[in-house]
Design an enzyme around this catalytic site. Structure first.
Site, short mmCIF file in Angstrom:
data_model
loop_
_atom_site.label_atom_id
_atom_site.label_comp_id
_atom_site.label_asym_id
_atom_site.label_seq_id
_atom_site.Cartn_x
_atom_site.Cartn_y
_atom_site.Cartn_z
N ALA A 87 -7.42 6.26 -1.80
CA ALA A 87 -7.79 6.04 -3.20
C ALA A 87 -9.28 6.29 -3.32
O ALA A 87 -10.03 6.13 -2.34
CB ALA A 87 -7.44 4.62 -3.60
N GLY A 91 -4.44 5.45 0.60
CA GLY A 91 -3.51 6.02 -0.38
C GLY A 91 -2.89 7.34 0.07
O GLY A 91 -1.81 7.71 -0.38
N GLU A 149 -0.08 6.36 2.28
CA GLU A 149 0.94 5.79 1.39
C GLU A 149 1.69 6.89 0.63
O GLU A 149 2.91 6.80 0.43
CB GLU A 149 0.29 4.80 0.42
CG GLU A 149 -0.21 3.55 1.16
CD GLU A 149 -1.17 2.69 0.33
OE1 GLU A 149 -2.12 3.24 -0.25
OE2 GLU A 149 -0.95 1.47 0.26
N GLU A 190 -7.86 0.12 4.72
CA GLU A 190 -8.30 -0.67 3.56
C GLU A 190 -9.06 -1.94 3.93
O GLU A 190 -10.02 -2.30 3.24
CB GLU A 190 -7.09 -1.05 2.68
CG GLU A 190 -6.56 0.08 1.83
CD GLU A 190 -5.51 0.93 2.52
OE1 GLU A 190 -5.37 0.84 3.77
OE2 GLU A 190 -4.82 1.68 1.84
#
Ligand code: CAA
Length: 259
Positions: free
Chosen positions: A65, A110, A113, A133
């Site tokens: 992200a 992300g 993911e 993260e």
């Protein structure tokens, strides 16, 4: 629909979706997660596409992200951002099309993911994969705490999420996170080869297999078996079931029509 951060290439039943923010190593801001969501909703209704390949432009798949975007979000905005990623990746996972991730480089946070929402992951030897993260003071937010343990088991997922350790493609293959590792110059050839192998088979048999696996994983085994038997039965309403079995008995190659 035109996308700012995605490049879409379509070629005979296969669509390649490239995340295109190479200057930020394809980091996902909210504009991009929303575009991924709309792109998959659009592809879902495109009868000319049966397999979708996701990859990244440049040297990265997706480096996570977008940290610059997230830095000053308040709690409500961060929850909305998390949901935008979860919605986008659920659209991928729940798609009736088969989705293959071609991991050409960094697949972090992300990016990991996103890859885990796909049906199959093929990685180049240059891929680096992980959920870092906790090194940024947050938990995974686009489904990592849920999909990682389901894919590699609870113990390995906990180890990698708690340490934030980034692993190479070979280790990812060893723990079952990626299906296959190839040299970078052969990545797209390998992925397209797999896509075409899938396309040779009866479309609805493949599609119902995906549905049985994914829906079955969400329920108890007895209900999963019921889902399987229902979809197994449904195959017998298709032309391809008749052609597939007749061609076997007539000792010839099946000509599927996907009907
Ligand atoms: N967000 C925003 N920008 C990013 C980014 C990210 N996740 N990852 C890389 N970039 C940017 C860098 O800031 C840099 O920009 P500038 O050129 O403007 O400085 C550019 O991309 C190139 O990156 P580097 O110079 O750092 O490249 P590198 O080759 O030295 O290192 C890297 C590559 C190891 C991937 C490193 O960039 C990195 O560690 N990135 C962050 C990875 C990360 O922590 N991802 C998880 C994000 S949180 C998340 O994803 C939460 C969630 O689950 C929803």
């Amino acid at each position: 629909m035109k996308y700012k951060n995605l490049i879409i290439e379509t070629n005979d039943k296969i669509c390649i979706v490239k995340i295109n923010r190479p200057k930020a190593l394809n980091a996902l801001n909210v504009e991009t997660t929303v575009e991924i969501y709309h792109c998959f909703k659009e592809l879902e209704n495109d009868d000319n596409i049966d397999v979708i390949i996701i990859t990244g432009e440049g040297k990265s798949f997706v480096a996570g992200a977008d940290i610059s975007y997230m830095k000053n979000l308040n709690a409500v905005e961060a929850k909305e951002f998390g949901l935008s990623g979860i919605n986008a990746f659920n659209a991928i996972e729940n798609s009736k099309k088969i989705v293959i991730a071609a991991l050409n480089g960094f697949a972090l946070g992300g990016g990991c993911e996103l890859a885990m929402a796909c049906d199959i992951r093929i990685a180049s030897t240059k891929a680096k994969i992980g959920q870092p993260e906790v090194t940024l003071g947050i938990t995974p937010g686009f489904g990592g705490t849920q999909r990682f343990p389901r894919l590699v088991g609870v113990a390995k997922a906990k180890e990698l999420i708690y340490t934030g350790k980034i692993i190479d493609a070979q280790e990812a293959e060893r723990i079952g996170l990626v299906n296959k590792v190839v040299e970078p110059e052969f990545l797209m050839e390998e992925v397209l080869g797999m896509a075409n192998k899938i396309l040779e088979n009866a479309k609805f048999a493949v599609r119902y297999s995906k549905e049985a696996i994914d829906k079955g994983l969400q329920v108890d085994k007895t209900t999963g078996m019921y889902i399987e038997s229902s979809l197994f039965g449904l195959c017998f309403s298709t032309y391809d079931q008749k052609e597939g079995m007749l061609s076997f008995l007539e000792k010839r190659k099946a000509t599927f029509k996907s009907k």
